[in-house]
Design a protein around this motif. Structure first.
Motif, short mmCIF file in Angstrom:
data_model
loop_
_atom_site.label_atom_id
_atom_site.label_comp_id
_atom_site.label_asym_id
_atom_site.label_seq_id
_atom_site.Cartn_x
_atom_site.Cartn_y
_atom_site.Cartn_z
N LEU A 1 -32.48 9.00 3.74
CA LEU A 1 -31.71 8.17 2.81
C LEU A 1 -32.57 7.12 2.13
CD1 LEU A 1 -28.77 7.28 5.23
CD2 LEU A 1 -28.61 8.85 3.31
N PHE A 2 -32.19 6.79 0.91
CA PHE A 2 -32.68 5.61 0.22
C PHE A 2 -31.49 4.68 0.06
CE2 PHE A 2 -35.91 8.51 -1.57
CZ PHE A 2 -37.06 7.76 -1.37
N GLU A 3 -31.67 3.40 0.36
CA GLU A 3 -30.63 2.42 0.07
C GLU A 3 -30.80 1.96 -1.37
OE1 GLU A 3 -30.30 -0.82 2.80
OE2 GLU A 3 -29.82 0.50 4.49
N LEU A 4 -29.70 1.84 -2.09
CA LEU A 4 -29.72 1.44 -3.49
C LEU A 4 -28.91 0.15 -3.65
CD1 LEU A 4 -29.02 4.96 -5.02
CD2 LEU A 4 -31.24 3.86 -4.70
N PRO A 5 -29.57 -1.02 -3.52
CA PRO A 5 -28.84 -2.28 -3.65
C PRO A 5 -28.37 -2.50 -5.09
CG PRO A 5 -31.19 -2.69 -3.38
CD PRO A 5 -30.99 -1.21 -3.24
N MET A 6 -27.35 -3.33 -5.23
CA MET A 6 -26.75 -3.65 -6.53
C MET A 6 -26.44 -2.37 -7.30
SD MET A 6 -28.70 -7.25 -7.45
CE MET A 6 -29.67 -6.54 -8.67
N ALA A 7 -25.78 -1.45 -6.62
CA ALA A 7 -25.55 -0.10 -7.15
C ALA A 7 -24.67 -0.08 -8.38
CB ALA A 7 -24.94 0.78 -6.06
N SER A 8 -23.81 -1.06 -8.55
CA SER A 8 -22.92 -1.03 -9.72
C SER A 8 -23.69 -1.18 -11.02
CB SER A 8 -21.85 -2.11 -9.60
OG SER A 8 -22.45 -3.38 -9.48
N ALA A 9 -24.94 -1.62 -10.96
CA ALA A 9 -25.76 -1.78 -12.17
C ALA A 9 -26.64 -0.56 -12.45
CB ALA A 9 -26.64 -3.02 -12.02
N ILE A 10 -26.54 0.48 -11.63
CA ILE A 10 -27.42 1.65 -11.80
C ILE A 10 -26.79 2.63 -12.78
CG2 ILE A 10 -28.48 3.62 -10.66
CD1 ILE A 10 -28.55 1.95 -8.10
N ASN A 11 -27.57 3.02 -13.79
CA ASN A 11 -27.13 4.05 -14.74
C ASN A 11 -27.79 5.39 -14.43
OD1 ASN A 11 -25.44 2.48 -16.44
ND2 ASN A 11 -27.26 1.54 -17.32
N HIS A 12 -29.10 5.38 -14.28
CA HIS A 12 -29.86 6.62 -14.05
C HIS A 12 -30.79 6.42 -12.86
CE1 HIS A 12 -28.65 7.02 -18.25
NE2 HIS A 12 -28.71 8.32 -18.05
N ILE A 13 -31.07 7.54 -12.20
CA ILE A 13 -31.99 7.50 -11.07
C ILE A 13 -32.86 8.75 -11.11
CG2 ILE A 13 -30.38 8.63 -9.48
CD1 ILE A 13 -31.44 6.64 -7.33
N CYS A 14 -34.13 8.59 -10.78
CA CYS A 14 -35.07 9.71 -10.73
C CYS A 14 -35.50 9.88 -9.27
CB CYS A 14 -36.28 9.43 -11.61
SG CYS A 14 -37.51 10.74 -11.56
N VAL A 15 -35.46 11.10 -8.78
CA VAL A 15 -35.88 11.42 -7.42
C VAL A 15 -36.98 12.47 -7.54
CG1 VAL A 15 -35.10 12.16 -5.15
CG2 VAL A 15 -33.49 11.09 -6.71
N PHE A 16 -38.02 12.34 -6.72
CA PHE A 16 -39.14 13.27 -6.86
C PHE A 16 -39.92 13.40 -5.56
CE2 PHE A 16 -40.09 9.05 -8.35
CZ PHE A 16 -41.25 8.71 -7.65
N LEU A 17 -40.67 14.49 -5.48
CA LEU A 17 -41.62 14.68 -4.39
C LEU A 17 -42.85 13.86 -4.72
CD1 LEU A 17 -41.46 18.56 -3.88
CD2 LEU A 17 -40.40 16.81 -2.48
N LEU A 18 -43.42 13.20 -3.73
CA LEU A 18 -44.61 12.39 -3.96
C LEU A 18 -45.86 13.24 -4.16
CD1 LEU A 18 -44.01 9.54 -1.36
CD2 LEU A 18 -43.77 9.41 -3.85
N GLY A 19 -45.80 14.51 -3.79
CA GLY A 19 -46.95 15.40 -3.96
C GLY A 19 -47.87 15.43 -2.75
N THR A 20 -47.55 14.64 -1.74
CA THR A 20 -48.39 14.60 -0.55
C THR A 20 -48.03 15.71 0.43
OG1 THR A 20 -46.89 12.98 0.41
CG2 THR A 20 -48.84 12.13 -0.70
N VAL A 21 -46.74 16.03 0.54
CA VAL A 21 -46.27 17.05 1.48
C VAL A 21 -45.28 17.95 0.75
CG1 VAL A 21 -45.08 17.48 3.67
CG2 VAL A 21 -46.47 15.42 3.41
N PRO A 22 -45.62 19.25 0.56
CA PRO A 22 -44.65 20.14 -0.09
C PRO A 22 -43.58 20.59 0.90
CG PRO A 22 -46.63 21.34 0.47
CD PRO A 22 -46.88 19.91 0.86
N PHE A 23 -42.51 21.17 0.37
CA PHE A 23 -41.50 21.77 1.23
C PHE A 23 -42.11 23.00 1.90
CE2 PHE A 23 -38.57 19.80 -1.92
CZ PHE A 23 -37.78 19.08 -1.03
#
Length: 200
Positions: A24-46
């Motif tokens: 999980l990622f905690e997202l504080p002040m969530a009511s102000a969030i419009n867009h979010i980007c999630v990504f692999l860091l490139g260090t460890v693949p699936f």
């Protein structure tokens, strides 16, 4: 392994491990969030044949499936404002996750669940955008055309300043329409036509 970027905020890599396949990622002040980007860091693949489903938790409404990540699709951008439905995904996926408080400083959660790709692809077919992509556009061409024109009208209207209104005599620069077209086609290619159903 994962990074999370809320538009206008610093990069988050403070992933909280729930168990071997959930985080999980905690997202504080969530009511102000419009867009979010999630990504692999490139260090460890699936591992081969695996990926992750991405879920958004709004307190009191449960987890909602947003999309997926895989080695072939290592990043995704999701629009959160106005897209949360009453239907939640499996709330037991992230059992033991921290509780989120309400109010203006409300904290939401972004959940990641590592699963076999066939299961993930099956889950993706339940998303509204996937349903829109699968539905033949010609089945109701009039409704589709109306939604596209409304999207263009809303886009152009957002550039009218002051107390002015958009009238039939208002001149619109072609560059503005070209920019709308590029943005519109990018959305269609990335998310299907589901965004046209959003009431903004």
């Amino acid at each position: 392994m994962f990074g999370c970027l809320v538009a206008g905020r610093p990069l988050q890599t403070n992933l909280q491990q729930v168990d071997e396949t959930h985080a999980l990622f905690e997202l504080p002040m969530a009511s102000a969030i419009n867009h979010i980007c999630v990504f692999l860091l490139g260090t460890v693949p699936f591992p081969d044949g695996y990926g992750a489903t991405v879920h958004f938790y709004w307190p009191g409404k449960g987890f909602q499936l947003l999309g997926m990540l895989s080695n072939e699709k290592p990043s995704a951008i999701f629009r959160l404002r106005g897209t949360f439905s009453a239907v939640s995904s499996n709330d037991t996926l992230f059992a033991g996750s921290p509780a989120s408080g309400g109010g203006p400083a409300l904290t939401a959660l972004l959940g990641l669940s590592i699963e076999p790709l066939p299961e993930i692809l099956n889950e993706m077919t339940t998303l509204p955008s996937a349903i829109s992509r699968a539905a033949p556009v010609a089945s109701d061409a009039t409704l589709m055309a109306e939604r596209v024109v409304k999207h263009l009208f809303n886009y152009v209207s957002s550039f009218v300043s002051g107390g002015q209104t958009l009238t039939p005599d208002t001149q619109v620069p072609m560059a503005l329409i070209a920019k709308w077209y590029e943005t519109f086609m990018s959305k269609v290619q990335n998310t299907g036509l589901g965004f046209l159903e959003n009431r903004e």
